[in-house]
Design a protein around this motif. Structure first.
Motif, PDB file in Angstrom:
ATOM      1  N   VAL A  26       1.129  -1.309  -0.075  1.00  0.00           N
ATOM      2  CA  VAL A  26       0.073  -0.050   0.171  1.00  0.00           C
ATOM      3  C   VAL A  26       0.749   1.178   0.018  1.00  0.00           C
ATOM      4  CG1 VAL A  26      -2.102  -1.058   0.929  1.00  0.00           C
ATOM      5  CG2 VAL A  26       0.037   0.328   2.280  1.00  0.00           C
ATOM      6  N   ARG A  27       0.243   2.141  -0.808  1.00  0.00           N
ATOM      7  CA  ARG A  27       0.883   3.789  -0.804  1.00  0.00           C
ATOM      8  C   ARG A  27       1.455   3.723   1.127  1.00  0.00           C
ATOM      9  NH1 ARG A  27       1.191   5.696  -5.349  1.00  0.00           N
ATOM     10  NH2 ARG A  27      -0.977   5.143  -6.967  1.00  0.00           N
ATOM     11  N   ARG A  28       2.678   4.680   1.382  1.00  0.00           N
ATOM     12  CA  ARG A  28       2.930   5.375   2.226  1.00  0.00           C
ATOM     13  C   ARG A  28       1.798   6.583   2.611  1.00  0.00           C
ATOM     14  NH1 ARG A  28       9.287   4.845   2.812  1.00  0.00           N
ATOM     15  NH2 ARG A  28       9.687   2.046   2.987  1.00  0.00           N
ATOM     16  N   SER A  29       2.120   6.824   2.059  1.00  0.00           N
ATOM     17  CA  SER A  29       0.752   8.306   2.570  1.00  0.00           C
ATOM     18  C   SER A  29      -0.780   7.357   3.443  1.00  0.00           C
ATOM     19  CB  SER A  29       0.337   8.921   1.165  1.00  0.00           C
ATOM     20  OG  SER A  29      -0.269   7.816   0.173  1.00  0.00           O
ATOM     21  N   SER A  30      -1.176   5.836   3.233  1.00  0.00           N
ATOM     22  CA  SER A  30      -2.066   5.641   3.894  1.00  0.00           C
ATOM     23  C   SER A  30      -1.725   5.699   5.034  1.00  0.00           C
ATOM     24  CB  SER A  30      -2.565   4.379   2.687  1.00  0.00           C
ATOM     25  OG  SER A  30      -2.902   4.432   1.527  1.00  0.00           O
ATOM     26  N   ILE A  31      -0.916   4.673   4.915  1.00  0.00           N
ATOM     27  CA  ILE A  31       0.179   5.242   6.188  1.00  0.00           C
ATOM     28  C   ILE A  31      -0.341   6.198   7.354  1.00  0.00           C
ATOM     29  CG2 ILE A  31       1.312   3.893   8.255  1.00  0.00           C
ATOM     30  CD1 ILE A  31       2.623   1.578   5.399  1.00  0.00           C
ATOM     31  N   VAL A  32       0.251   7.039   6.942  1.00  0.00           N
ATOM     32  CA  VAL A  32      -0.016   8.099   7.505  1.00  0.00           C
ATOM     33  C   VAL A  32      -0.294   8.986   7.581  1.00  0.00           C
ATOM     34  CG1 VAL A  32       1.587  10.538   7.046  1.00  0.00           C
ATOM     35  CG2 VAL A  32       2.799   9.095   6.568  1.00  0.00           C
ATOM     36  N   VAL A  33      -1.979   8.538   6.654  1.00  0.00           N
ATOM     37  CA  VAL A  33      -3.039   9.314   6.739  1.00  0.00           C
ATOM     38  C   VAL A  33      -4.063   8.483   7.987  1.00  0.00           C
ATOM     39  CG1 VAL A  33      -5.731   9.626   5.561  1.00  0.00           C
ATOM     40  CG2 VAL A  33      -3.673  10.415   4.414  1.00  0.00           C
ATOM     41  N   GLY A  34      -3.729   6.646   7.890  1.00  0.00           N
ATOM     42  CA  GLY A  34      -4.562   6.491   9.064  1.00  0.00           C
ATOM     43  C   GLY A  34      -4.135   6.275  10.459  1.00  0.00           C
ATOM     44  N   LYS A  35      -2.382   6.825  10.241  1.00  0.00           N
ATOM     45  CA  LYS A  35      -1.967   7.237  12.238  1.00  0.00           C
ATOM     46  C   LYS A  35      -2.792   8.570  12.423  1.00  0.00           C
ATOM     47  CE  LYS A  35       1.046   5.518  14.916  1.00  0.00           C
ATOM     48  NZ  LYS A  35       1.216   4.677  15.247  1.00  0.00           N
ATOM     49  N   VAL A  36      -3.063   9.262  11.218  1.00  0.00           N
ATOM     50  CA  VAL A  36      -3.381  11.057  11.539  1.00  0.00           C
ATOM     51  C   VAL A  36      -4.841  10.693  11.576  1.00  0.00           C
ATOM     52  CG1 VAL A  36      -3.776  13.444  10.543  1.00  0.00           C
ATOM     53  CG2 VAL A  36      -1.829  11.887  10.334  1.00  0.00           C
ATOM     54  N   LEU A  37      -5.519   9.672  11.170  1.00  0.00           N
ATOM     55  CA  LEU A  37      -6.690   9.832  11.632  1.00  0.00           C
ATOM     56  C   LEU A  37      -7.125   9.544  12.863  1.00  0.00           C
ATOM     57  CD1 LEU A  37      -8.912   9.714   7.985  1.00  0.00           C
ATOM     58  CD2 LEU A  37      -8.692  11.413   9.495  1.00  0.00           C
ATOM     59  N   ALA A  64      -1.224  15.603  13.173  1.00  0.00           N
ATOM     60  CA  ALA A  64      -0.279  15.847  11.970  1.00  0.00           C
ATOM     61  C   ALA A  64       1.447  16.362  12.065  1.00  0.00           C
ATOM     62  CB  ALA A  64      -0.954  16.065  10.897  1.00  0.00           C
ATOM     63  N   PHE A  65       1.023  17.265  12.626  1.00  0.00           N
ATOM     64  CA  PHE A  65       2.304  17.675  13.198  1.00  0.00           C
ATOM     65  C   PHE A  65       3.235  17.236  14.155  1.00  0.00           C
ATOM     66  CE2 PHE A  65       4.850  20.187  16.927  1.00  0.00           C
ATOM     67  CZ  PHE A  65       5.734  20.660  16.075  1.00  0.00           C
ATOM     68  N   GLY A  66       3.036  16.381  14.610  1.00  0.00           N
ATOM     69  CA  GLY A  66       3.788  14.673  15.919  1.00  0.00           C
ATOM     70  C   GLY A  66       4.000  13.773  14.486  1.00  0.00           C
ATOM     71  N   VAL A  67       3.231  13.374  13.848  1.00  0.00           N
ATOM     72  CA  VAL A  67       3.631  12.654  12.969  1.00  0.00           C
ATOM     73  C   VAL A  67       4.911  13.472  11.821  1.00  0.00           C
ATOM     74  CG1 VAL A  67       3.054  11.321  10.657  1.00  0.00           C
ATOM     75  CG2 VAL A  67       1.389  11.496  13.208  1.00  0.00           C
ATOM     76  N   MET A  68       4.303  14.231  11.592  1.00  0.00           N
ATOM     77  CA  MET A  68       5.881  15.208  11.178  1.00  0.00           C
ATOM     78  C   MET A  68       7.017  14.660  11.292  1.00  0.00           C
ATOM     79  SD  MET A  68       5.718  18.777   9.369  1.00  0.00           S
ATOM     80  CE  MET A  68       5.613  19.630  10.849  1.00  0.00           C
ATOM     81  N   VAL A  69       6.571  15.844  12.411  1.00  0.00           N
ATOM     82  CA  VAL A  69       8.657  15.139  13.449  1.00  0.00           C
ATOM     83  C   VAL A  69       8.970  13.505  14.128  1.00  0.00           C
ATOM     84  CG1 VAL A  69       9.547  16.089  15.991  1.00  0.00           C
ATOM     85  CG2 VAL A  69       7.644  17.375  14.752  1.00  0.00           C
ATOM     86  N   ALA A  70       7.853  13.024  13.833  1.00  0.00           N
ATOM     87  CA  ALA A  70       7.872  11.531  14.408  1.00  0.00           C
ATOM     88  C   ALA A  70       8.561  11.217  13.246  1.00  0.00           C
ATOM     89  CB  ALA A  70       7.026  10.655  14.941  1.00  0.00           C
ATOM     90  N   ALA A  71       8.439  11.269  12.165  1.00  0.00           N
ATOM     91  CA  ALA A  71       8.969  10.795  10.554  1.00  0.00           C
ATOM     92  C   ALA A  71      10.693  10.784  10.893  1.00  0.00           C
ATOM     93  CB  ALA A  71       8.960  11.431   9.416  1.00  0.00           C
ATOM     94  N   ARG A  72      11.810  11.384  11.377  1.00  0.00           N
ATOM     95  CA  ARG A  72      12.615  11.981  11.160  1.00  0.00           C
ATOM     96  C   ARG A  72      13.301  11.740  12.946  1.00  0.00           C
ATOM     97  NH1 ARG A  72      14.287  10.691   6.334  1.00  0.00           N
ATOM     98  NH2 ARG A  72      13.126  12.242   4.693  1.00  0.00           N
ATOM     99  N   ILE A  73      12.552  10.920  14.085  1.00  0.00           N
ATOM    100  CA  ILE A  73      13.161  10.807  15.119  1.00  0.00           C
ATOM    101  C   ILE A  73      13.306   9.014  15.699  1.00  0.00           C
ATOM    102  CG2 ILE A  73      13.064  11.180  17.392  1.00  0.00           C
ATOM    103  CD1 ILE A  73      11.907  13.767  16.928  1.00  0.00           C
ATOM    104  N   THR A  74      14.529   8.518  16.160  1.00  0.00           N
ATOM    105  CA  THR A  74      14.766   7.639  16.665  1.00  0.00           C
ATOM    106  C   THR A  74      14.445   6.861  17.786  1.00  0.00           C
ATOM    107  OG1 THR A  74      17.098   7.669  16.037  1.00  0.00           O
ATOM    108  CG2 THR A  74      15.873   6.906  14.441  1.00  0.00           C
ATOM    109  N   GLN A  75      14.595   7.976  18.953  1.00  0.00           N
ATOM    110  CA  GLN A  75      13.992   7.191  19.688  1.00  0.00           C
ATOM    111  C   GLN A  75      13.284   8.155  20.907  1.00  0.00           C
ATOM    112  OE1 GLN A  75      18.445   7.917  22.016  1.00  0.00           O
ATOM    113  NE2 GLN A  75      19.414   6.302  20.619  1.00  0.00           N
ATOM    114  N   MET A  76      11.914   7.447  21.513  1.00  0.00           N
ATOM    115  CA  MET A  76      11.507   8.099  22.462  1.00  0.00           C
ATOM    116  C   MET A  76      11.803   9.450  23.133  1.00  0.00           C
ATOM    117  SD  MET A  76       7.740   7.929  22.920  1.00  0.00           S
ATOM    118  CE  MET A  76       7.479   5.933  22.366  1.00  0.00           C
ATOM    119  N   GLN A  77      12.734   9.283  23.527  1.00  0.00           N
ATOM    120  CA  GLN A  77      13.089   9.972  24.139  1.00  0.00           C
ATOM    121  C   GLN A  77      12.931  11.744  23.978  1.00  0.00           C
ATOM    122  OE1 GLN A  77      14.788   7.688  24.410  1.00  0.00           O
ATOM    123  NE2 GLN A  77      14.855   6.257  26.614  1.00  0.00           N
TER     124      GLN A  77
END
Length: 289
Positions: free
Chosen positions: A117-128, A173-186
């Motif tokens: 599936v498209r990665r955009s579908s995963i992002v949209v599902g996550k945000v919704l 959406a803002f959080g997902v945008m930030v999380a796209a480039r961060i690898t550690q929860m802290q």
């Protein structure tokens, strides 16, 4: 024993072609996963309510006597209630977005990324999914309106829920945008606390935005949360029997160089920013590994 007897039959794997139905199904699955995780995490439901309740009842009650002369008889808890409605969904939406970092650490995100599936579908599902969870959490605070002297009405409930859903969508959406480039929860939680908390305090959730110092007024006008708090407060105040003087003092209009920004434009700005950050998140995930 013959060679034919040892031959293992070949299993053919068929990957179904992409279609809009498969993309919608992917969005639905990711959205539903967020709801299931939220439903099973009872401790998360309780802990995410602690901070809003502290603001509403401890801070509101503690400062009531100090601010009584400047609120025109309006209970301070009633005044900060719209801001608390916003913060209740902001932090829940932020934690929903944080699950992306968690999934990356445990390898589940990579499994989703290789799905047909498209990665955009995963992002949209996550945000919704995050927006839905945060809005449902916000309904708990909405149920406490009677405790801060805000009467219920159909318009109030529907309007507040719609604004909470919109704000939750933008924050997720803002959080997902930030999380796209961060690898550690802290690291993610540190970045979100550094950005979201100042945005909340600057937005006017806890104070009127009229007659602010110049530097604070400038920060208030460029703060996206301002344009969610102001319509929320307008909706709540419209449901109260307040004097014109009290409304003007406690809920002054948001202005740009003297021009009063219409409420509809404020709401549209929150939606537009959410869509822009969703688009950036999709681009980041498509460019990632």
């Amino acid at each position: 024993m013959s060679t034919d007897a040892l031959t293992v039959p070949t299993v053919q794997v068929r990957v179904p072609p992409r279609s809009w139905r498969s993309e919608v199904r992917a969005v639905k699955i990711v959205w539903r996963r967020e709801l299931i995780r939220f439903q099973k995490d009872r401790m998360r439901i309780v802990t995410s309510l602690v901070q809003p309740l502290l603001f509403l009842f401890v801070l509101g009650s503690g400062l009531q006597q100090l601010s009584a002369a400047s609120t025109h008889g309006v209970d301070l808890k009633t005044f900060i209630y719209p801001g608390v409605l916003c913060i209740s969904v902001m932090f829940t939406a932020m934690f929903s977005a944080a699950s992306i970092v968690w999934d990356r650490e445990f390898g589940f995100l990579r499994e989703m990324m290789v799905a047909p599936v498209r990665r955009s579908s995963i992002v949209v599902g996550k945000v919704l999914g995050g927006a839905t969870v945060a809005s449902l959490q916000g309904l708990i605070l909405l149920a406490l309106a009677w405790a801060v002297h805000v009467p219920y009405s159909v318009g109030l409930v529907l309007g507040v829920f719609a604004l909470q859903l919109l704000l939750a969508f933008s924050i997720t959406a803002f959080g997902v945008m930030v999380a796209a480039r961060i690898t550690q929860m802290q690291s993610f939680m540190g970045v979100m606390q550094m950005i979201v908390m100042p945005m909340f305090f600057i937005s006017g959730a806890l104070f009127p935005v009229g007659d602010l110092p110049g530097w604070l007024a400038f920060l208030n006008r460029i703060d996206p949360i301002t344009y969610a708090v102001a319509p929320m407060r307008t909706l709540v105040f419209d449901n109260l029997n307040l004097s014109a003087e009290a409304v003007h003092t406690l809920n002054p209009p948001i202005t740009w160089f003297g021009w009063a920004v219409p409420v509809a434009l404020q709401i549209f700005m929150v939606f537009a920013l959410g869509m822009a950050m969703l688009g950036i998140a999709v681009v980041e995930f498509n460019a990632g590994d």
